[in-house]
Motif scaffolding. Structure first.
Motif, PDB file in Angstrom:
ATOM      1  N   UNK A   1      11.340  -0.254  15.848  1.00 61.20           N
ATOM      2  CA  UNK A   1      12.225  -0.777  14.748  1.00 61.20           C
ATOM      3  C   UNK A   1      11.558  -1.128  13.538  1.00 61.20           C
ATOM      4  N   UNK A   2      10.236  -1.430  13.600  1.00 58.71           N
ATOM      5  CA  UNK A   2       9.424  -1.758  12.268  1.00 58.71           C
ATOM      6  C   UNK A   2       9.287  -0.559  11.658  1.00 58.71           C
ATOM      7  N   UNK A   3       9.251   0.680  12.207  1.00 60.59           N
ATOM      8  CA  UNK A   3       9.088   1.899  11.241  1.00 60.59           C
ATOM      9  C   UNK A   3      10.665   2.035  10.431  1.00 60.59           C
ATOM     10  N   UNK A   4      11.631   1.758  11.247  1.00 56.83           N
ATOM     11  CA  UNK A   4      13.108   1.914  10.576  1.00 56.83           C
ATOM     12  C   UNK A   4      13.110   0.812   9.249  1.00 56.83           C
ATOM     13  N   UNK A   5      12.654  -0.409   9.602  1.00 56.51           N
ATOM     14  CA  UNK A   5      12.617  -1.491   8.903  1.00 56.51           C
ATOM     15  C   UNK A   5      11.972  -1.390   7.483  1.00 56.51           C
ATOM     16  N   UNK A   6      10.509  -0.571   7.563  1.00 58.87           N
ATOM     17  CA  UNK A   6       9.830  -0.118   6.335  1.00 58.87           C
ATOM     18  C   UNK A   6      10.543   0.862   5.668  1.00 58.87           C
ATOM     19  N   UNK A   7      11.304   1.941   6.246  1.00 59.67           N
ATOM     20  CA  UNK A   7      12.090   2.642   5.495  1.00 59.67           C
ATOM     21  C   UNK A   7      12.967   2.382   4.700  1.00 59.67           C
ATOM     22  N   UNK A   8      13.648   1.212   5.233  1.00 55.54           N
ATOM     23  CA  UNK A   8      14.745   0.590   4.366  1.00 55.54           C
ATOM     24  C   UNK A   8      14.314   0.117   3.012  1.00 55.54           C
ATOM     25  N   UNK A   9      13.042  -0.360   3.098  1.00 59.47           N
ATOM     26  CA  UNK A   9      12.266  -0.985   1.789  1.00 59.47           C
ATOM     27  C   UNK A   9      11.716   0.018   1.041  1.00 59.47           C
ATOM     28  N   UNK A  10      11.248   1.287   1.693  1.00 60.82           N
ATOM     29  CA  UNK A  10      10.553   2.301   0.885  1.00 60.82           C
ATOM     30  C   UNK A  10      11.467   3.265   0.177  1.00 60.82           C
ATOM     31  N   UNK A  11      12.388   3.743   0.960  1.00 61.44           N
ATOM     32  CA  UNK A  11      13.381   4.677   0.563  1.00 61.44           C
ATOM     33  C   UNK A  11      13.867   4.496  -0.950  1.00 61.44           C
ATOM     34  N   UNK A  12      14.355   3.559  -1.123  1.00 61.06           N
ATOM     35  CA  UNK A  12      14.903   3.230  -2.540  1.00 61.06           C
ATOM     36  C   UNK A  12      13.755   3.402  -3.675  1.00 61.06           C
TER      37      UNK A  12
ATOM     38  N   UNK B   1       9.865  11.374   0.838  1.00 62.26           N
ATOM     39  CA  UNK B   1       8.933  10.742   2.079  1.00 62.26           C
ATOM     40  C   UNK B   1       9.242  11.776   3.293  1.00 62.26           C
ATOM     41  N   UNK B   2       7.836  11.691   3.861  1.00 65.20           N
ATOM     42  CA  UNK B   2       7.954  12.899   5.031  1.00 65.20           C
ATOM     43  C   UNK B   2       7.325  12.042   6.153  1.00 65.20           C
ATOM     44  N   UNK B   3       8.319  11.610   7.157  1.00 67.80           N
ATOM     45  CA  UNK B   3       7.882  11.043   8.308  1.00 67.80           C
ATOM     46  C   UNK B   3       7.451  11.814   9.512  1.00 67.80           C
ATOM     47  N   UNK B   4       6.158  11.633   9.969  1.00 72.83           N
ATOM     48  CA  UNK B   4       5.583  12.632  10.854  1.00 72.83           C
ATOM     49  C   UNK B   4       5.630  12.148  12.205  1.00 72.83           C
ATOM     50  N   UNK B   5       6.721  13.023  13.090  1.00 72.04           N
ATOM     51  CA  UNK B   5       6.541  12.711  14.444  1.00 72.04           C
ATOM     52  C   UNK B   5       5.192  12.953  15.031  1.00 72.04           C
ATOM     53  N   UNK B   6       4.785  12.259  15.954  1.00 75.25           N
ATOM     54  CA  UNK B   6       3.393  12.621  16.319  1.00 75.25           C
ATOM     55  C   UNK B   6       3.523  12.792  17.714  1.00 75.25           C
TER      56      UNK B   6
ATOM     57  N   UNK C   1       0.813  -1.017   0.060  1.00 73.63           N
ATOM     58  CA  UNK C   1      -0.051   0.054  -0.112  1.00 73.63           C
ATOM     59  C   UNK C   1       0.840   1.229   0.035  1.00 73.63           C
ATOM     60  N   UNK C   2       1.765   1.228   0.682  1.00 70.34           N
ATOM     61  CA  UNK C   2       2.993   2.478   0.701  1.00 70.34           C
ATOM     62  C   UNK C   2       3.382   2.630  -0.752  1.00 70.34           C
ATOM     63  N   UNK C   3       3.746   1.486  -1.223  1.00 70.07           N
ATOM     64  CA  UNK C   3       4.277   1.867  -2.577  1.00 70.07           C
ATOM     65  C   UNK C   3       3.354   2.365  -3.525  1.00 70.07           C
ATOM     66  N   UNK C   4       1.989   1.956  -3.471  1.00 75.48           N
ATOM     67  CA  UNK C   4       1.049   2.629  -4.292  1.00 75.48           C
ATOM     68  C   UNK C   4       0.931   4.049  -3.891  1.00 75.48           C
ATOM     69  N   UNK C   5       1.020   4.446  -2.562  1.00 72.08           N
ATOM     70  CA  UNK C   5       0.831   5.778  -2.229  1.00 72.08           C
ATOM     71  C   UNK C   5       2.062   6.709  -2.877  1.00 72.08           C
ATOM     72  N   UNK C   6       3.236   5.982  -2.746  1.00 74.38           N
ATOM     73  CA  UNK C   6       4.394   6.800  -3.561  1.00 74.38           C
ATOM     74  C   UNK C   6       4.117   7.126  -4.900  1.00 74.38           C
ATOM     75  N   UNK C   7       3.538   5.911  -5.626  1.00 73.39           N
ATOM     76  CA  UNK C   7       3.087   6.203  -7.115  1.00 73.39           C
ATOM     77  C   UNK C   7       2.081   7.142  -7.222  1.00 73.39           C
ATOM     78  N   UNK C   8       1.241   7.223  -6.250  1.00 75.52           N
ATOM     79  CA  UNK C   8       0.222   8.485  -6.435  1.00 75.52           C
ATOM     80  C   UNK C   8       0.888   9.868  -6.151  1.00 75.52           C
ATOM     81  N   UNK C   9       1.834   9.860  -5.258  1.00 73.44           N
ATOM     82  CA  UNK C   9       2.387  11.180  -4.923  1.00 73.44           C
ATOM     83  C   UNK C   9       3.162  11.289  -6.316  1.00 73.44           C
TER      84      UNK C   9
END
Lengths: 277, 277
Positions: free
Chosen positions: A107-118, A127-132, A74-82
């Motif tokens: 850690x799961x946030x960090x590991x997701x970024x590893x996949x999605x950043x490239x 990508x704009x990570x939102x501290x909440x 779903x995040x890859x699709x969101x990147x494509x839409x952006x």
């Protein structure tokens, strides 16, 4: 800093309605949400905002990385839409704590970024990570400070992984000034609303229009501007009363507040909060 | 770590009632609040807890330093009351942001400590500054992290100015483990309750019994114990449903949870929070 209207501020507006509202009120950019974009159609939305001469300051939102399913597809699709919308960034909401293991969730946030950043880099999407706000740590966002978001972004080029500075989420942070300076070119989105008291029953809707609450938005905007940030100040307000107003009334109000340093137009100036004894 | 019952957990109990509840349930300490103590009488309360063999793990509360009136006289009285009760510390709630100047509000906390620390030292009373969840920054506590509280305490001897580690206020903090270690002998009070979702309409009452929410209390307790902390684990829960229960039922429940590592006794174990999509 130029103004952008996040679509969630006029939640009941469709894509063509929010585009019209921006054009009519001289607001040069819009922050879009994926659901209404999908409803109107991705390509139609891209064509509409382009023909209206609007920039898309952000697309909301990807993320929610902390469940059993990290939602990478779903995040890859969101990147494509952006990319299709020419959006300046994709906002990533980290996700909450599915059990009591906050460290593992982070850690799961960090590991997701590893996949999605490239993937984002290939698509030319930031990508704009939102501290909440820590109030949302359990159920929505385990990245709780700007400093923590910057550490998660650090392994990647600034133009690929950056952060959202949303006034509501970060205003309380004793390290805010230092971390905004440190963020520099990683600030991909600057969002404002205000902290109002008392919070409503659903704290997710506890956002006031900028100028109606306790946040020093003038100070924060100066800090962000001093980093060289050349993007928009995007107003994102979740508030039932605001949603009940006519779209143009909200937009005109924001244009006026933006021009006057977020002063609400009420007699006697700002409401001041009595300190609870 | 031995258990203490904060009086606010059984809010409707008078001083003699909460003392009886502790004795009947084998709880060796009590955290008292100034209003019910005043109602029963300071000297009578001191005599009653002493004859019952209870320790007073904390007195709640002083502070609220950020208004036009820094309430220094009232805080001196609170110090005197803590001394009269033989309390292990006086809890200080910092106070909120009376306008938009958060930095100034934080300075007012520092300047109040300058006046009160010598007074407390003379009285032999330990001050315990309470960092509060950022959700309360606007209206209740401008000290938002344990690290910030430690910086405010740093100019003073550890036995004069320290901190409260309250699980609800600090559990989300990415710097928590490091800051608990750094706090060492400055931890004057360790309080627990739990973070439950969704938050109720009045977020001040958004506290669950330890074991009912998302906080890793076993992990946090280990961190605190590793500093050499030899005080009590004090249960402080503001929750209408808990307040509606018989005092002994609440106390017996806490004794059982304390003995089992804060496991609530329900079929199927803990409720798990679904990650909001």
């Amino acid at each position: 800093m130029k103004l952008s209207l996040n679509q969630a501020t006029v939640k009941r507006a469709s894509v063509p309605e929010v585009v019209d509202v921006c054009v009519r009120n001289g607001i040069p950019a819009v922050g879009l949400w994926r659901d209404p974009v999908a409803e109107y159609g991705l390509e139609r939305t891209a064509a509409l905002v382009a023909s209206a001469g609007l920039e898309v300051s952000s697309l909301c939102r990807g993320g929610f990385f902390t469940g059993v399913d990290q939602r990478l597809d779903d995040n890859r699709r969101a990147i494509d839409e952006t990319a299709a919308l020419g959006g300046q960034c994709l906002v990533l909401v980290p996700g909450g704590v599915p059990d009591r293991d906050l460290v593992a969730a982070r850690w799961r946030v960090a590991s997701a970024l590893e996949v999605l950043a490239p993937y984002a880099a290939s698509a030319g999407v930031r990508l704009a990570l939102e501290p909440m706000h820590p109030m949302f740590c359990a159920d929505r966002g385990v990245v709780s400070t700007l400093g923590q978001a910057l550490e998660l972004a650090a392994p990647y080029p600034a133009e690929v992984v950056g952060v959202v500075v949303d006034a509501l989420h970060v205003w309380w942070d004793p390290a805010l000034a230092a971390d905004v300076r440190r963020a520099g070119p990683r600030i991909h989105s600057y969002q404002v609303c205000d902290w109002v008291t008392p919070l409503p029953a659903d704290v997710l809707l506890g956002r006031g229009l900028p100028g109606d609450g306790h946040i020093d938005l003038v100070g924060l905007t100066s800090l962000v501007a001093a980093t060289g940030y050349d993007g928009y100040v995007e107003v994102e307000v979740f508030n039932e009363e605001v949603w009940a107003r006519p779209f143009d009334s909200v937009a005109a109000d924001l244009v006026r507040r933006h021009a006057t340093g977020w002063e609400p137009v009420v007699d006697g100036g700002h409401d001041r909060l009595p300190v609870t004894p």
